[in-house]
Scaffold this motif. Structure first.
Motif, PDB file in Angstrom:
ATOM      1  N   GLU A   1       0.815  -1.207   0.000  1.00 19.39           N
ATOM      2  CA  GLU A   1       0.000   0.000   0.000  1.00 19.39           C
ATOM      3  C   GLU A   1       0.851   1.261   0.000  1.00 19.39           C
ATOM      4  OE1 GLU A   1      -0.365  -2.561   1.958  1.00 19.39           O
ATOM      5  OE2 GLU A   1      -2.286  -3.407   1.324  1.00 19.39           O
ATOM      6  N   ALA A   2       1.999   1.193   0.712  1.00 18.15           N
ATOM      7  CA  ALA A   2       2.816   2.390   0.856  1.00 18.15           C
ATOM      8  C   ALA A   2       3.792   2.578  -0.303  1.00 18.15           C
ATOM      9  CB  ALA A   2       3.595   2.321   2.163  1.00 18.15           C
ATOM     10  N   SER A   3       3.810   1.618  -1.218  1.00 17.18           N
ATOM     11  CA  SER A   3       4.787   1.663  -2.294  1.00 17.18           C
ATOM     12  C   SER A   3       4.441   2.747  -3.313  1.00 17.18           C
ATOM     13  CB  SER A   3       4.858   0.305  -2.985  1.00 17.18           C
ATOM     14  OG  SER A   3       5.735   0.346  -4.090  1.00 17.18           O
ATOM     15  N   THR A   4       5.476   3.356  -3.867  1.00 18.21           N
ATOM     16  CA  THR A   4       5.303   4.316  -4.957  1.00 18.21           C
ATOM     17  C   THR A   4       5.449   3.631  -6.312  1.00 18.21           C
ATOM     18  OG1 THR A   4       7.659   4.872  -4.787  1.00 18.21           O
ATOM     19  CG2 THR A   4       6.104   6.264  -3.584  1.00 18.21           C
ATOM     20  N   LEU A   5       5.529   2.310  -6.307  1.00 22.57           N
ATOM     21  CA  LEU A   5       5.688   1.540  -7.535  1.00 22.57           C
ATOM     22  C   LEU A   5       4.336   1.047  -8.020  1.00 22.57           C
ATOM     23  CD1 LEU A   5       7.660   0.120  -9.544  1.00 22.57           C
ATOM     24  CD2 LEU A   5       7.595  -1.844  -7.998  1.00 22.57           C
ATOM     25  N   VAL A   6       3.994   1.387  -9.247  1.00 23.35           N
ATOM     26  CA  VAL A   6       2.753   0.930  -9.868  1.00 23.35           C
ATOM     27  C   VAL A   6       3.042  -0.356 -10.630  1.00 23.35           C
ATOM     28  CG1 VAL A   6       0.947   1.496 -11.549  1.00 23.35           C
ATOM     29  CG2 VAL A   6       1.878   3.274 -10.057  1.00 23.35           C
ATOM     30  N   GLN A   7       2.187  -1.361 -10.456  1.00 19.84           N
ATOM     31  CA  GLN A   7       2.345  -2.619 -11.178  1.00 19.84           C
ATOM     32  C   GLN A   7       1.238  -2.747 -12.230  1.00 19.84           C
ATOM     33  OE1 GLN A   7       3.215  -6.188  -8.724  1.00 19.84           O
ATOM     34  NE2 GLN A   7       3.052  -4.813  -6.961  1.00 19.84           N
ATOM     35  N   ARG A   8       1.627  -3.191 -13.426  1.00 21.14           N
ATOM     36  CA  ARG A   8       0.655  -3.437 -14.486  1.00 21.14           C
ATOM     37  C   ARG A   8       1.043  -4.720 -15.213  1.00 21.14           C
ATOM     38  NH1 ARG A   8      -0.157   1.906 -18.074  1.00 21.14           N
ATOM     39  NH2 ARG A   8      -2.056   0.789 -18.677  1.00 21.14           N
ATOM     40  N   VAL A   9       0.040  -5.400 -15.775  1.00 23.38           N
ATOM     41  CA  VAL A   9       0.304  -6.616 -16.544  1.00 23.38           C
ATOM     42  C   VAL A   9      -0.513  -6.554 -17.830  1.00 23.38           C
ATOM     43  CG1 VAL A   9      -1.444  -7.884 -15.212  1.00 23.38           C
ATOM     44  CG2 VAL A   9       0.247  -9.142 -16.555  1.00 23.38           C
ATOM     45  N   PHE A  10       0.164  -6.839 -18.956  1.00 29.36           N
ATOM     46  CA  PHE A  10      -0.474  -6.793 -20.276  1.00 29.36           C
ATOM     47  C   PHE A  10      -0.519  -8.202 -20.870  1.00 29.36           C
ATOM     48  CE2 PHE A  10       1.070  -2.427 -19.877  1.00 29.36           C
ATOM     49  CZ  PHE A  10      -0.068  -1.710 -20.243  1.00 29.36           C
ATOM     50  N   SER A  11      -1.703  -8.627 -21.256  1.00 28.03           N
ATOM     51  CA  SER A  11      -1.863  -9.899 -21.956  1.00 28.03           C
ATOM     52  C   SER A  11      -1.598  -9.676 -23.440  1.00 28.03           C
ATOM     53  CB  SER A  11      -3.286 -10.439 -21.759  1.00 28.03           C
ATOM     54  OG  SER A  11      -3.548 -10.670 -20.395  1.00 28.03           O
ATOM     55  N   VAL A  12      -0.806 -10.573 -24.031  1.00 21.07           N
ATOM     56  CA  VAL A  12      -0.464 -10.447 -25.451  1.00 21.07           C
ATOM     57  C   VAL A  12      -0.590 -11.809 -26.124  1.00 21.07           C
ATOM     58  CG1 VAL A  12       1.143  -8.568 -24.954  1.00 21.07           C
ATOM     59  CG2 VAL A  12       2.011 -10.900 -25.119  1.00 21.07           C
ATOM     60  N   ASN A  13      -0.721 -11.795 -27.424  1.00 20.78           N
ATOM     61  CA  ASN A  13      -0.734 -13.042 -28.179  1.00 20.78           C
ATOM     62  C   ASN A  13       0.647 -13.691 -28.164  1.00 20.78           C
ATOM     63  OD1 ASN A  13      -3.469 -13.216 -29.232  1.00 20.78           O
ATOM     64  ND2 ASN A  13      -2.956 -11.395 -30.438  1.00 20.78           N
ATOM     65  N   LYS A  14       0.649 -14.997 -28.214  1.00 21.73           N
ATOM     66  CA  LYS A  14       1.911 -15.726 -28.257  1.00 21.73           C
ATOM     67  C   LYS A  14       2.699 -15.310 -29.496  1.00 21.73           C
ATOM     68  CE  LYS A  14       3.738 -20.412 -27.722  1.00 21.73           C
ATOM     69  NZ  LYS A  14       4.502 -20.065 -26.505  1.00 21.73           N
ATOM     70  N   GLY A  15       3.973 -14.985 -29.294  1.00 22.12           N
ATOM     71  CA  GLY A  15       4.829 -14.576 -30.388  1.00 22.12           C
ATOM     72  C   GLY A  15       4.847 -13.082 -30.645  1.00 22.12           C
ATOM     73  N   GLN A  16       4.049 -12.309 -29.890  1.00 30.70           N
ATOM     74  CA  GLN A  16       3.968 -10.866 -30.147  1.00 30.70           C
ATOM     75  C   GLN A  16       4.634 -10.020 -29.048  1.00 30.70           C
ATOM     76  OE1 GLN A  16      -0.070  -9.590 -31.023  1.00 30.70           O
ATOM     77  NE2 GLN A  16       0.383  -9.789 -33.206  1.00 30.70           N
ATOM     78  N   LYS A  17       5.312 -10.648 -28.116  1.00 29.02           N
ATOM     79  CA  LYS A  17       5.899  -9.878 -27.022  1.00 29.02           C
ATOM     80  C   LYS A  17       6.890  -8.827 -27.531  1.00 29.02           C
ATOM     81  CE  LYS A  17       5.614 -12.911 -22.970  1.00 29.02           C
ATOM     82  NZ  LYS A  17       6.409 -13.523 -21.880  1.00 29.02           N
ATOM     83  N   THR A  18       7.749  -9.199 -28.463  1.00 27.00           N
ATOM     84  CA  THR A  18       8.753  -8.253 -28.946  1.00 27.00           C
ATOM     85  C   THR A  18       8.097  -7.046 -29.614  1.00 27.00           C
ATOM     86  OG1 THR A  18      10.335 -10.055 -29.297  1.00 27.00           O
ATOM     87  CG2 THR A  18      10.789  -7.956 -30.398  1.00 27.00           C
TER      88      THR A  18
END
Length: 414
Positions: free
Chosen positions: A224-241
């Protein structure tokens, strides 16, 4: 959690004026919570287990009391032979160098020339052996190189007064068990032992109790006290780059640290980003120590914008005001996830920890969430939405697998 006091200044903690003056020069305006809760106990000589978020000031918390102890000794210049009085063990070469640098900076105004030496592998052992001659007040070491120096009679550990395990969860893990046991056997039974880390898995906490004598436990991890925001993005296989390159160009981050799981993945990803017009440097264990040092210094100075690294960059390294950390590959250990993203959002700065997951990563990220007690919304990047035939796997609840026709109870798990 044990609460000793709630001081508002370093002087309130019991630190001597010379150290307080140096901290003011370094623009340490007031103690962080981990420093406030631990320094008074450490000045009393208590054993301690200290847990706090990355970037919370743990290095100062354990090194300032050691420096004060040396300064206040009746015979501050009593170094002799090749002994060491205070030993700080760390898991990586870069962290050894960084911790030693910080300790030397804190001791700048202390008289009697407190001698701090960093010893680690990947470089010639001869300069380190010369530096240890005549004894040392503080040695910051990786376990393997320390044992090499012991076997060469370049250092003796029988006079150690304080033992610190920095990144203690890693130091107590299976990879270091044999080396750590060999070091512990060389240390005197009576000593002050300190364990500091951002994460303390239950097995490590249990093991740690055997190393310490009636320790104080201070656990200050707080999402709760962290200044770090976490996010996660779902992508198609093979499209990460493609998604990664798009995000770097879209957000124009001043710098980005990208984590992968293998050394060859660093070079492979750097080559693929280069084809998309993004220059990236790599940082992994196969690079010589000189090259690793140059790359890290270039990244710290801002000369390098994008750095692709393995987990050797995940622990303890302090990159000032790093805007974003990206998990291109998810770490194998849920604890390493917290250490990775903790390179951003340090010392109260706003930061971002971003993970890219495809279908193969989905279940492992659920484990990471469960172990670290958080839950993140699965987002998608505009223009790179997950295909309809995969979207249910990402976002829908898990469904029980139907039994194959004609199979009875005894065979259902085959």
């Amino acid at each position: 959690m044990t609460d000793k006091t709630s001081p508002t200044t370093f002087a309130d903690l019991g630190l001597i004026p010379t150290l307080v003056e140096r901290l003011e020069e370094l623009e340490y305006s007031q103690p962080t919570p981990i420093q406030s809760h631990t320094i008074p106990y450490l000045l009393e000589g208590r054993d301690l287990v200290g847990g706090a978020n990355t970037g919370s000031g743990k290095t100062a918390a354990f090194s300032l009391p050691i420096l004060q102890k040396i300064y206040q000794q009746d015979k501050p210049n009593s170094r002799r032979g090749n002994t060491v009085s205070h030993l700080i063990l760390v898991p990586t070469r870069e962290l050894a160098s960084q911790v030693a640098y910080n300790v030397k900076s804190y001791s700048y105004h202390l008289r009697n020339e407190i001698k701090t030496v960093a010893v680690f592998g990947g470089v010639s052992v001869n300069p380190q052996m010369l530096a240890l001659r005549g004894g040392s007040d503080i040695v910051v070491a990786t376990p393997g190189r320390l044992l090499d120096l012991v076997s060469s009679n370049a250092i003796k550990l029988d006079q150690v007064q304080t033992l610190v395990l920095d990144e203690a969860d890693r130091m107590l893990s299976l990879g270091f068990t044999e080396e750590l046991n060999n070091i512990l056997a060389l240390l005197p039974e009576k000593k002050q032992t300190l364990l500091f880390s951002a994460t303390f898995p239950e097995k490590v906490t249990t093991l740690a109790q055997h190393l310490l004598n009636e320790p104080v436990e201070v656990q200050l991890q707080s999402a709760e006290a962290s200044t770090l925001v976490q996010r996660v993005f779902s992508v198609n296989k093979g499209q990460k780059t493609a998604v990664l390159a798009h995000l770097i160009k879209q957000h124009q981050w001043r710098q980005a640290l990208i984590f992968v799981n293998a050394k060859n993945s660093c070079n492979h990803l750097a080559q693929k980003l280069s084809k998309r017009g993004i220059t990236a440097e790599v940082f992994h264990g196969d690079k010589g120590q000189g090259a690793r040092t140059r790359v890290l210094e270039g990244f710290k100075s801002g000369d390098i914008q994008v750095l692709i690294a393995t987990d050797i960059a995940a622990r303890g390294l302090d990159i000032e005001k790093l805007p974003v950390v990206i998990n291109f590959d998810l770490p194998r250990s849920p604890a390493d996830y917290m250490h990775r993203i903790g390179r951003s959002g340090r010392a109260g700065e706003v930061g971002l920890g971003l993970s890219l997951i495809d279908y193969d990563d989905y279940h492992h990220f659920k484990v990471i969430e469960k172990k670290n007690k958080f839950c993140l919304e699965r987002e998608q990047v505009a223009g790179f939405e997950v295909d309809d035939d995969q979207s249910e796997a990402y976002f829908a609840p898990m469904k029980p697998r139907a039994k194959p026709a004609g199979m009875g109870k005894k065979k259902r798990n085959q």
